[in-house]
Design a protein around this motif. Sequence first.
Motif, mmCIF file in Angstrom:
data_model
loop_
_atom_site.group_PDB
_atom_site.id
_atom_site.type_symbol
_atom_site.label_atom_id
_atom_site.label_comp_id
_atom_site.label_asym_id
_atom_site.label_seq_id
_atom_site.Cartn_x
_atom_site.Cartn_y
_atom_site.Cartn_z
ATOM 1 N N SER A 147 -26.166 42.883 -7.237
ATOM 2 C CA SER A 147 -24.755 42.820 -6.860
ATOM 3 C C SER A 147 -23.900 42.779 -8.123
ATOM 4 O O SER A 147 -24.371 42.399 -9.205
ATOM 5 C CB SER A 147 -24.492 41.565 -6.022
ATOM 6 N N HIS A 148 -22.642 43.159 -7.996
ATOM 7 C CA HIS A 148 -21.742 43.130 -9.142
ATOM 8 C C HIS A 148 -21.517 41.695 -9.623
ATOM 9 O O HIS A 148 -21.342 41.469 -10.820
ATOM 10 C CB HIS A 148 -20.409 43.793 -8.779
ATOM 11 N N ALA A 149 -21.533 40.743 -8.713
ATOM 12 C CA ALA A 149 -21.364 39.336 -9.098
ATOM 13 C C ALA A 149 -22.537 38.880 -9.967
ATOM 14 O O ALA A 149 -22.352 38.187 -10.974
ATOM 15 C CB ALA A 149 -21.255 38.458 -7.851
ATOM 16 N N TYR A 150 -23.739 39.294 -9.585
ATOM 17 C CA TYR A 150 -24.944 38.938 -10.352
ATOM 18 C C TYR A 150 -24.886 39.575 -11.734
ATOM 19 O O TYR A 150 -25.166 38.924 -12.748
ATOM 20 C CB TYR A 150 -26.183 39.410 -9.589
ATOM 21 N N ALA A 151 -24.512 40.857 -11.798
ATOM 22 C CA ALA A 151 -24.439 41.563 -13.079
ATOM 23 C C ALA A 151 -23.354 40.969 -13.973
ATOM 24 O O ALA A 151 -23.533 40.850 -15.193
ATOM 25 C CB ALA A 151 -24.178 43.049 -12.841
ATOM 26 N N ASN A 152 -22.242 40.575 -13.386
ATOM 27 C CA ASN A 152 -21.166 39.958 -14.159
ATOM 28 C C ASN A 152 -21.599 38.620 -14.752
ATOM 29 O O ASN A 152 -21.256 38.288 -15.886
ATOM 30 C CB ASN A 152 -19.929 39.752 -13.279
ATOM 31 N N GLN A 153 -22.364 37.848 -13.974
ATOM 32 C CA GLN A 153 -22.854 36.572 -14.482
ATOM 33 C C GLN A 153 -23.841 36.805 -15.630
ATOM 34 O O GLN A 153 -23.843 36.077 -16.622
ATOM 35 C CB GLN A 153 -23.520 35.762 -13.372
ATOM 36 N N ALA A 154 -24.679 37.842 -15.493
ATOM 37 C CA ALA A 154 -25.616 38.190 -16.561
ATOM 38 C C ALA A 154 -24.856 38.548 -17.829
ATOM 39 O O ALA A 154 -25.212 38.106 -18.930
ATOM 40 C CB ALA A 154 -26.509 39.349 -16.122
ATOM 41 N N LEU A 155 -23.794 39.334 -17.689
ATOM 42 C CA LEU A 155 -22.993 39.740 -18.847
ATOM 43 C C LEU A 155 -22.325 38.537 -19.507
ATOM 44 O O LEU A 155 -22.262 38.444 -20.734
ATOM 45 C CB LEU A 155 -21.948 40.773 -18.418
ATOM 46 N N SER A 156 -21.840 37.600 -18.694
ATOM 47 C CA SER A 156 -21.216 36.393 -19.248
ATOM 48 C C SER A 156 -22.215 35.569 -20.055
ATOM 49 O O SER A 156 -21.889 35.037 -21.116
ATOM 50 C CB SER A 156 -20.641 35.529 -18.113
ATOM 51 N N SER A 157 -23.437 35.468 -19.547
ATOM 52 C CA SER A 157 -24.459 34.704 -20.263
ATOM 53 C C SER A 157 -24.844 35.396 -21.565
ATOM 54 O O SER A 157 -25.061 34.747 -22.596
ATOM 55 C CB SER A 157 -25.696 34.505 -19.380
ATOM 56 N N LEU A 158 -24.905 36.734 -21.556
ATOM 57 C CA LEU A 158 -25.272 37.474 -22.761
ATOM 58 C C LEU A 158 -24.158 37.431 -23.804
ATOM 59 O O LEU A 158 -24.421 37.479 -25.009
ATOM 60 C CB LEU A 158 -25.614 38.926 -22.408
ATOM 61 N N LYS A 159 -22.927 37.330 -23.343
ATOM 62 C CA LYS A 159 -21.797 37.194 -24.279
ATOM 63 C C LYS A 159 -21.932 35.899 -25.081
ATOM 64 O O LYS A 159 -21.729 35.870 -26.299
ATOM 65 C CB LYS A 159 -20.474 37.211 -23.524
ATOM 66 N N ILE A 160 -22.299 34.815 -24.385
ATOM 67 C CA ILE A 160 -22.502 33.535 -25.073
ATOM 68 C C ILE A 160 -23.690 33.649 -26.027
ATOM 69 O O ILE A 160 -23.644 33.156 -27.163
ATOM 70 C CB ILE A 160 -22.723 32.401 -24.063
ATOM 71 N N LEU A 161 -24.756 34.314 -25.570
ATOM 72 C CA LEU A 161 -25.938 34.487 -26.412
ATOM 73 C C LEU A 161 -25.588 35.195 -27.714
ATOM 74 O O LEU A 161 -25.942 34.732 -28.811
ATOM 75 C CB LEU A 161 -27.003 35.294 -25.654
ATOM 76 N N TYR A 162 -24.861 36.311 -27.613
ATOM 77 C CA TYR A 162 -24.548 37.105 -28.802
ATOM 78 C C TYR A 162 -23.484 36.437 -29.674
ATOM 79 O O TYR A 162 -23.608 36.406 -30.905
ATOM 80 C CB TYR A 162 -24.079 38.500 -28.381
ATOM 81 N N ASP A 163 -22.421 35.918 -29.039
ATOM 82 C CA ASP A 163 -21.312 35.362 -29.813
ATOM 83 C C ASP A 163 -21.632 34.002 -30.420
ATOM 84 O O ASP A 163 -21.337 33.751 -31.587
ATOM 85 C CB ASP A 163 -20.063 35.223 -28.919
ATOM 86 N N SER A 164 -22.232 33.114 -29.607
ATOM 87 C CA SER A 164 -22.380 31.718 -30.034
ATOM 88 C C SER A 164 -23.760 31.380 -30.588
ATOM 89 O O SER A 164 -23.885 30.471 -31.404
ATOM 90 C CB SER A 164 -22.059 30.787 -28.859
ATOM 91 N N VAL A 165 -24.802 32.087 -30.126
ATOM 92 C CA VAL A 165 -26.160 31.773 -30.589
ATOM 93 C C VAL A 165 -26.583 32.714 -31.715
ATOM 94 O O VAL A 165 -27.042 32.268 -32.778
ATOM 95 C CB VAL A 165 -27.172 31.850 -29.429
ATOM 96 N N LEU A 166 -26.410 34.020 -31.495
ATOM 97 C CA LEU A 166 -26.815 35.008 -32.506
ATOM 98 C C LEU A 166 -25.701 35.309 -33.504
ATOM 99 O O LEU A 166 -25.920 36.015 -34.492
ATOM 100 C CB LEU A 166 -27.255 36.309 -31.826
ATOM 101 N N ASP A 167 -24.495 34.788 -33.238
ATOM 102 C CA ASP A 167 -23.342 34.973 -34.130
ATOM 103 C C ASP A 167 -23.027 36.450 -34.338
ATOM 104 O O ASP A 167 -22.767 36.902 -35.444
ATOM 105 C CB ASP A 167 -23.605 34.294 -35.479
ATOM 106 N N LYS A 168 -23.079 37.213 -33.240
ATOM 107 C CA LYS A 168 -22.708 38.629 -33.297
ATOM 108 C C LYS A 168 -21.366 38.776 -32.589
ATOM 109 O O LYS A 168 -21.296 39.000 -31.395
ATOM 110 C CB LYS A 168 -23.778 39.494 -32.620
ATOM 111 N N GLU A 169 -20.287 38.617 -33.322
ATOM 112 C CA GLU A 169 -18.951 38.592 -32.747
ATOM 113 C C GLU A 169 -18.588 39.910 -32.044
ATOM 114 O O GLU A 169 -18.947 40.998 -32.518
ATOM 115 C CB GLU A 169 -17.913 38.308 -33.845
ATOM 116 N N LYS A 170 -17.842 39.788 -30.973
ATOM 117 C CA LYS A 170 -17.290 40.925 -30.238
ATOM 118 C C LYS A 170 -18.332 41.960 -29.813
ATOM 119 O O LYS A 170 -18.056 43.141 -29.698
ATOM 120 C CB LYS A 170 -16.218 41.633 -31.090
#
Length: 365
Positions: A147-170
Amino acid sequence: MNSGIKVFEVDKEKLAVTFSYNSKIVEKIKKIDGRIWDQEQKRWVIPNNSVSINQLAKLFEKEGIIWADEINYPSGHDAYSLDSDENQLLTEMGKIITLKGYSLKTRKAYLGHVKRFIEFIKKPPYQLEKEDISKYMLFLLEEQESSHAYANQALSSLKILYDSVLDKEKVDFNIPRPKKERKLPNILSQEEVLTILQSLKNKKHRALLFLIYSAGLRVGEVVRLKIEDIDSKRMLIHIRQGKGRKDRYTILSEAALNILREYVRVERPQKWLFPGGKEGNFLTERSVQRVFENALKDAKIIKKASVHTLRHSFATHLLEGGTDLRYIQELLGHNSSKTTEIYTHVSKTNLSKIESPLDSLIKGS
């Protein structure tokens, strides 16, 4: 195209397997030891153990499976396995989303998304790129048919992973979010709700569902109620740290209070209003879902519904009874009035005033 094979826990002993009908998938399912066809629920059920889970994962390695978060599923025969670096990554991710104040349920969902993403991409964390997110999102939407809701939640989690954990901004720049699906909730009529409530014999089960419908509670809110949250003098229920970490009050029905008093007098709960099987714990949300599923079956109602349908029905019935939408928004704990406005689309109040042109035609003939 993926057939949408989904696996979730029925109870500690059984797992449910659902998918769009496909004869080849059925042939494979029949190879699993101990599998049975649940005619009433229209789904396959397999034993909830490592042997069955591994059999299932191996049989559908190519097709892919959507596993519920509570299942400790294998990554597959040739799948990328998490080593110490990836486990450290998940640990760091867990710390960050905890510091952000996310609920336990959301933290679990986000960590599940990150784990599945890493296993899908099959790369060490430091090699992850923006293109990997696009590849994974296409996999979720096109192959897994998530579902689009599931995919959106996945994208939100990956944004935190890249921005805050891996320090890959934007890193998610130019990656479009799936358009939010607009689905209208299923609503039970007042007669159907009454039939469901009257079918309940167990005092604890009666108190649970009476409270949920009468106050428009989420299932996660009702199981976390404590004795002191019931204010019988002011006829209010105090919801502590509901969705969005917000406190609120909602109404306490006199009929529900009478059922609740009867339950408390017999069961004498201590800390939690609805204690679970483990000492000191509250009832699990899945247990409440099963109570409702059984009540729906006993009431012989075939309409598709879940416990959350009682909350939707509460709001719709209030609106049809003339309660102002702003008050309903406050009772439900919605941030935006737009969320509450969805009930105007399922209320029969205005629609019932419209006469079908067929009826007008017949009457005029």
